[in-house]
Write a protein that holds these residues in place. Structure first.
Motif: not given
Length: 133
Positions: A19-20, A64, A67, A69-70, A72
């Protein structure tokens, strides 16, 4: 175009993407191995992004700035397990809006346009409610 190869084991077709950094991988074992070293997320200019023959972007990295905005893991699981979200995603109009955002060279502008659509606005409000934002 056939399935992509796992870039961790280089042995199996990939079924998933990080996802990153969007590195394709085939299994939980490969994902865990990939995560042993933190993803290197670097900004990419529009000219550096690969495109498919139809002009759509292919596997663009995600940058991004904040952080926070990520999401969980628990937030992502809550979205994935919502029957209401699953039901909404069956609507062709919503699918087209999401695809337009995902394949746009300027996804933020495309997202702003999609938010003008009542169905998409309701959908995004549901997601915000689920993740508690």
């Amino acid at each position: 175009m056939g399935p992509r190869q796992c870039q961790v084991c280089n042995e199996a077709p990939s079924k998933y993407k990080c996802p990153l950094c969007l590195v394709p991988y085939c299994s939980l074992v490969c994902f865990k191995k990939h995560k042993e070293v933190p993803c290197a997320i670097e900004p990419v200019s529009a000219g550096d992004q690969p495109t498919a023959p139809n002009g759509s972007l292919v596997d663009r990295p995600i940058y991004v700035r904040d952080q926070n905005e990520i999401l969980e893991k628990l937030q992502l699981e809550a979205i994935a397990s919502s029957s209401e979200i699953h039901s909404d995603l069956n609507h062709e109009r919503l699918q087209k809006l999401i695809l337009a955002i995902d394949s746009s060279p300027d996804p933020e502008t495309e997202l702003d346009k999609a938010m003008e659509d009542e169905a998409f606005h309701i959908f995004s409000t549901k997601i915000s409610s689920i993740i508690g934002s």
